[in-house]
Scaffold this active site. Structure first.
Site, PDB file in Angstrom:
ATOM      1  N   ASP A  17       0.991   1.032   1.010  1.00  0.00           N
ATOM      2  CA  ASP A  17       0.244  -0.235   0.812  1.00  0.00           C
ATOM      3  C   ASP A  17       0.969  -1.492   1.291  1.00  0.00           C
ATOM      4  O   ASP A  17       0.951  -2.525   0.601  1.00  0.00           O
ATOM      5  CB  ASP A  17      -0.131  -0.399  -0.669  1.00  0.00           C
ATOM      6  CG  ASP A  17      -1.008   0.740  -1.181  1.00  0.00           C
ATOM      7  OD1 ASP A  17      -1.256   1.691  -0.431  1.00  0.00           O
ATOM      8  OD2 ASP A  17      -1.428   0.675  -2.350  1.00  0.00           O
ATOM      9  N   ASP A  59      -4.525   0.600   0.213  1.00  0.00           N
ATOM     10  CA  ASP A  59      -5.481   0.340  -0.841  1.00  0.00           C
ATOM     11  C   ASP A  59      -6.744  -0.111  -0.104  1.00  0.00           C
ATOM     12  O   ASP A  59      -6.670  -1.016   0.736  1.00  0.00           O
ATOM     13  CB  ASP A  59      -4.916  -0.784  -1.722  1.00  0.00           C
ATOM     14  CG  ASP A  59      -5.270  -0.675  -3.180  1.00  0.00           C
ATOM     15  OD1 ASP A  59      -5.480   0.454  -3.671  1.00  0.00           O
ATOM     16  OD2 ASP A  59      -5.320  -1.728  -3.851  1.00  0.00           O
ATOM     17  N   HIS A  61     -10.441  -0.980  -1.144  1.00  0.00           N
ATOM     18  CA  HIS A  61     -11.501  -1.094  -2.150  1.00  0.00           C
ATOM     19  C   HIS A  61     -12.808  -1.603  -1.559  1.00  0.00           C
ATOM     20  O   HIS A  61     -12.796  -2.461  -0.673  1.00  0.00           O
ATOM     21  CB  HIS A  61     -11.070  -2.072  -3.246  1.00  0.00           C
ATOM     22  CG  HIS A  61      -9.853  -1.647  -4.001  1.00  0.00           C
ATOM     23  ND1 HIS A  61      -9.686  -0.378  -4.493  1.00  0.00           N
ATOM     24  CD2 HIS A  61      -8.734  -2.346  -4.377  1.00  0.00           C
ATOM     25  CE1 HIS A  61      -8.522  -0.314  -5.127  1.00  0.00           C
ATOM     26  NE2 HIS A  61      -7.919  -1.483  -5.055  1.00  0.00           N
ATOM     27  N   HIS A  78      -8.802  -7.680  -4.246  1.00  0.00           N
ATOM     28  CA  HIS A  78      -7.745  -7.489  -3.238  1.00  0.00           C
ATOM     29  C   HIS A  78      -8.084  -6.285  -2.386  1.00  0.00           C
ATOM     30  O   HIS A  78      -8.820  -5.393  -2.819  1.00  0.00           O
ATOM     31  CB  HIS A  78      -6.383  -7.272  -3.929  1.00  0.00           C
ATOM     32  CG  HIS A  78      -6.363  -6.033  -4.782  1.00  0.00           C
ATOM     33  ND1 HIS A  78      -6.864  -6.012  -6.059  1.00  0.00           N
ATOM     34  CD2 HIS A  78      -5.948  -4.767  -4.518  1.00  0.00           C
ATOM     35  CE1 HIS A  78      -6.751  -4.790  -6.552  1.00  0.00           C
ATOM     36  NE2 HIS A  78      -6.204  -4.008  -5.642  1.00  0.00           N
ATOM     37  N   LYS A 103      -7.146   4.936  -0.102  1.00  0.00           N
ATOM     38  CA  LYS A 103      -7.391   5.307  -1.505  1.00  0.00           C
ATOM     39  C   LYS A 103      -8.072   4.141  -2.216  1.00  0.00           C
ATOM     40  O   LYS A 103      -8.051   3.014  -1.727  1.00  0.00           O
ATOM     41  CB  LYS A 103      -6.072   5.649  -2.191  1.00  0.00           C
ATOM     42  CG  LYS A 103      -5.157   4.451  -2.252  1.00  0.00           C
ATOM     43  CD  LYS A 103      -3.776   4.815  -2.726  1.00  0.00           C
ATOM     44  CE  LYS A 103      -2.851   3.640  -2.589  1.00  0.00           C
ATOM     45  NZ  LYS A 103      -3.309   2.430  -3.277  1.00  0.00           N
ATOM     46  N   CYS A 153       1.652   1.546  -7.182  1.00  0.00           N
ATOM     47  CA  CYS A 153       1.262   2.608  -6.254  1.00  0.00           C
ATOM     48  C   CYS A 153       2.439   3.447  -5.767  1.00  0.00           C
ATOM     49  O   CYS A 153       2.290   4.642  -5.530  1.00  0.00           O
ATOM     50  CB  CYS A 153       0.454   2.024  -5.107  1.00  0.00           C
ATOM     51  SG  CYS A 153      -1.200   1.527  -5.680  1.00  0.00           S
TER      52      CYS A 153
HETATM   53  C1  VGL Z   1      -1.627  -1.740  -6.197  1.00  0.00           C
HETATM   54  C2  VGL Z   1      -2.332  -3.059  -7.926  1.00  0.00           C
HETATM   55  C3  VGL Z   1      -3.649  -2.855  -7.584  1.00  0.00           C
HETATM   56  C4  VGL Z   1      -0.489  -1.163  -5.415  1.00  0.00           C
HETATM   57  C5  VGL Z   1      -2.933  -1.510  -5.835  1.00  0.00           C
HETATM   58  O1  VGL Z   1      -0.671  -0.876  -4.213  1.00  0.00           O
HETATM   59  O2  VGL Z   1       0.607  -1.017  -5.996  1.00  0.00           O
HETATM   60  N1  VGL Z   1      -1.338  -2.507  -7.246  1.00  0.00           N
HETATM   61  N2  VGL Z   1      -3.935  -2.071  -6.539  1.00  0.00           N
HETATM   62 ZN    ZN Z   2      -5.927  -1.990  -5.765  1.00  0.00          ZN
END
Ligand code: VGL
Ligand code: ZN
Length: 205
Positions: A17, A59, A61, A78, A103, A153
């Site tokens: 990420d 990430d 979404h 985000h 993901k 993550c």
């Molecule tokens: C993450 C918070 C929300 C991460 C992803 O990549 O660590 N943290 N979504």
């Molecule tokens: Zn996230």
């Protein structure tokens, strides 16, 4: 520059990420998140030079994801698919043959671990292949972990990796945490070590 002490012939590098929204200026910025980029780049070079697999997780979404504040989730919106925030940081050099794993793409399910993701094919579409499937198909037994965020993550990916039987090596200077509580990242690393992960040892230095 340092070199890993271990033979990498069964290893892959997983960069978790390292996206705009997790870097300063992004929607869910990890403090100093962008500072890891040169360190990550060094490890990408090492793995690339040895012809070893490199995997970038993202990430990814949909809008109105269950983890967002508007749905009583913990986070501001985000890494919405297709936006600037969801893109890998532009300073990252991503080798052509690197793999991508997305993901968190289901509206009602959050997914911190890369092992909950699916491999994205060269044309950008999501396949059914999991990260574990990919690693098994490549003969990988050891995963080196870097990226954001240490306490979410990266931690979840490492714990799943250990549970699934991979040897997990943490590149601790190539990760940063959100640290909602100041020692969250340290605790995440302690938990990973307690479960059997290792911290990378390097030669040279
Ligand atoms: C993450 C918070 C929300 C991460 C992803 O990549 O660590 N943290 N979504
Ligand atoms: Zn996230």
């Amino acid at each position: 520059m340092s070199k890993p002490a271990k033979d990498l012939s069964q290893a892959a590098l997983i960069v978790v990420d390292l996206q705009n929204d997790f870097c300063p200026g992004g929607a869910l910025a990890v403090p100093e998140g962008d500072r890891i980029i040169p360190v990550v780049a060094h490890w990408v070079d090492i793995f690339h030079a040895q012809g070893r697999p490199i995997i970038f997780t993202r990430d990814a979404h949909p809008p109105h994801h269950v983890s967002f504040l508007e749905r009583q989730g913990p986070w501001p919106p985000h890494c919405v698919q297709g936006t600037w925030g969801a893109a890998l940081h532009p300073d990252l050099v991503v080798p052509k043959d690197a793999f991508r794993v997305d993901k968190g793409f289901l509206s009602d399910v959050d997914a911190y671990s890369g092992f909950e993701g699916r491999v994205v094919t060269a044309d950008g579409t999501r396949s059914d292949q999991t990260l574990a499937d990919l690693l098994h198909s490549l003969g990988v037994h050891i995963i080196y972990l870097a990226g954001l965020a240490t306490d979410y993550c990266v931690k979840a990916t490492g714990l799943d990796g250990v549970r699934l039987g991979f040897e997990v090596v943490l590149i601790t200077d190539a990760m940063r945490g959100v640290n909602v509580h100041p020692d969250d990242s340290q605790q995440a690393i302690a938990e990973l070590l307690a479960q059997g992960a290792q911290v990378v040892k390097v030669m040279g230095g």
